[in-house]
Every structure is written in structure tokens, then in C-alpha cells.
Design an enzyme around this catalytic site. Sequence first.
Site, PDB file in Angstrom:
ATOM      1  N   LYS A  53       0.841  -1.202   0.000  1.00 11.91           N
ATOM      2  CA  LYS A  53       0.000   0.000   0.000  1.00 11.91           C
ATOM      3  C   LYS A  53       0.876   1.252   0.000  1.00 11.91           C
ATOM      4  O   LYS A  53       0.604   2.222  -0.713  1.00 11.91           O
ATOM      5  CB  LYS A  53      -0.944  -0.010   1.216  1.00 11.91           C
ATOM      6  N   GLN A  97      -4.829  -1.571   9.491  1.00 13.11           N
ATOM      7  CA  GLN A  97      -4.711  -2.904   8.893  1.00 13.11           C
ATOM      8  C   GLN A  97      -5.303  -3.956   9.828  1.00 13.11           C
ATOM      9  O   GLN A  97      -4.918  -4.055  10.987  1.00 13.11           O
ATOM     10  CB  GLN A  97      -3.223  -3.207   8.603  1.00 13.11           C
ATOM     11  N   ASP A 120     -11.287   2.586   3.741  1.00 11.18           N
ATOM     12  CA  ASP A 120     -11.578   1.155   3.563  1.00 11.18           C
ATOM     13  C   ASP A 120     -13.075   0.937   3.335  1.00 11.18           C
ATOM     14  O   ASP A 120     -13.478  -0.131   2.878  1.00 11.18           O
ATOM     15  CB  ASP A 120     -11.149   0.364   4.817  1.00 11.18           C
TER      16      ASP A 120
END
Length: 282
Positions: A53, A97, A120
Site C-alpha cells: 500500500k 490494517q 476502507d
Amino acid sequence: MYKLIDGKAHSARLRGEIKLRAEKFTEKSGRKIGLAVVLVGDNPASQVYVRNKIKACEETGIKSFANFLPESATQAQVEELVKSLVNDANVDGILVQLPLPAHLDEKAIMSLIPVEKDVDGFSEQNMGRLCLNEKCLVACTPNGVMQMLRAEGIEIRGKNAVVIGRSNIVGKPMAMLLLNADATVTVCHSKTANLKEICRSADILVAAIGRAKFVTADMVKDGAVVVDVGINRNSEGKLCGDVDFEDVKCRCSYITPVPGGVGPMTITMLLYNTVCAAERSL
Ligand code: NAP
């Protein structure tokens, strides 16, 4: 003859657009778009995802703020970090995460991320807005699938779509996106009766199960579009999807491979969401 949906090519095209939008944002605002990534602990798979990422951010002109905390981090430490990122005007998107170490209250931590920085798309507000078919940040993997279907010119309106899998991060938002695009959607899961028959009714079949080569030719209608979200390892350790590609491909009009299908789009959609979040903040 089937057409392969090339996720790498779609991803590269979209990253080109993202880079241009990021440059325009910098011209207007005098700063770079910022994505903050929080990784707690040393889960090797999470470390790889986070590295990828950060690299993707660098390639598209987005500034990444990497925040690493040890496995032993307390709830208060993680919450304090997330709160500081929420208040940082240079941070447009925040990604924690998952999974977090078991001793942490994941829900409490995720709920600190405001809807406008939830790149997200996992928050209750963004999921709720998706259900209401309102503007929102959409979960990256299913949004990537939609981008590819649209870019390939695949008709969704009025089609029968079947999604195998009902997870909050893939199956459910996938089903909502297809419904919002006017498909007639059936969601299947481990308790579904007559799975094979239902799958055979699908013009668009999306597999998000997590079982290698689960979808076989006898589950696929002739001419169907087959999207394979699965990422599994076979007995030789090689990456494979939830669809038995070799068995199924000849039945399909379109099919995504694994690797090189849905996977490359997921991180790209994270960058896309970050750009959208930044632009909305202007
Ligand atoms: P998950 O949370 O484990 O959900 C799997 C779903 O499949 C569940 O809804 C489960 O049903 C259903 N299922 C399991 N066995 C089944 C069976 N025999 N028949 C019908 N349905 C069955 O997994 P996920 O997070 O959604 O991920 C799914 C797959 O996508 C995994 O391989 C994952 O690695 C991959 N993935 C890929 C990306 C990407 O970027 N390409 C991103 C995320 C995930 P129940 O609800 O009844 O248990």
C-alpha cells in the site's frame, strides 16, 4: 470464446487517472494527498499488504504516513494514535490494517475513524450509505470488481447476479453494489440449499468464498461473467482462486484470473477512495 478480464491493465489505467487527480489536488491545495496506515504487531501477511500500500501511494503521488505499533500496544495507545491521525489536516484517509491483535477492541478502534476518512469503507456509516444507495466510500475489493465490469462494458442492469459469500468486507458490499446497479441479486453462503442450481442461474457470478477451485463448470451458465475474488494457496503453495479456472473458462463470456484479476484492483481502489476523500475535503 471467453475474454479474460485483465485486472493489472485496469489497475494501471486507473492509477494513471489517480496520479493526475493527485497532482491537481496538490496544485489547488498546496499539499499532497495523505493516507495514514496503522499496523499493530508483526503479522507477516499484514506487513506485506502494508508495504504494498505504501509503495502504491508513492507511485501515484500520494503521501503515506506509516505508523507501526508493537504487538504489545495497548488499547489506549492505538486509540491515541488513531485520534491524532483524525485531527491531522494532512491526512485524508486512515487505514487500520486488520486483523488487529486479539487483545484489542477492533470495533472501538475502527469507530474512531470518521466517515470522511474511512477509505476502507468498512464503517457503519459508509456501509449504511451504500445500502441506501447514497454517496459513500465503498469497500475496495467489491468496488474494484464494479470498476472492471463497467470498464469492460458488461451490462449489469436486469441481469441475474449471484454472489457466493456474505462477509462484511466482500460479499455484502458486492451484493449491494450489484443491486444498486439494477441487477437481481442472490447472496449465497455456507447454509444455502441448491447452491449449484442458483449459481447456474447467474449471468454474473461472483465467488468470494476462500476455498480453492470451489466453483466448477457444472455451476456456471453458458455465457456467464465469472468474477473470482478468492485468494488461496493450492497444495503446491501456488496462488489460486475460488474458481476452477481451467474447468470453467470455456463456459464464460468473461472471467477474471487469479492472480492478475480482482487482486490488483483492491489497492488501486484504496488509492481511489483516498483521492475521493481528499477532493471532498476541499
Ligand atoms: P470470509 O469472511 O471467510 O467469508 C467467506 C464466505 O464464504 C462466508 O460468507 C461463507 O459462508 C461462505 N462460504 C464458505 N464455505 C462455503 C460453501 N461451502 N458454500 C457456500 N458458501 C461458503 O472471506 P472473505 O473475507 O469474504 O474472503 C473471501 C475470499 O476472498 C478469500 O479467499 C479471501 O482471501 C479473498 N479476498 C480477496 C481480496 C482481493 O483483494 N482479491 C480481498 C478480500 C478477500 P458463511 O457466512 O455461512 O460462513
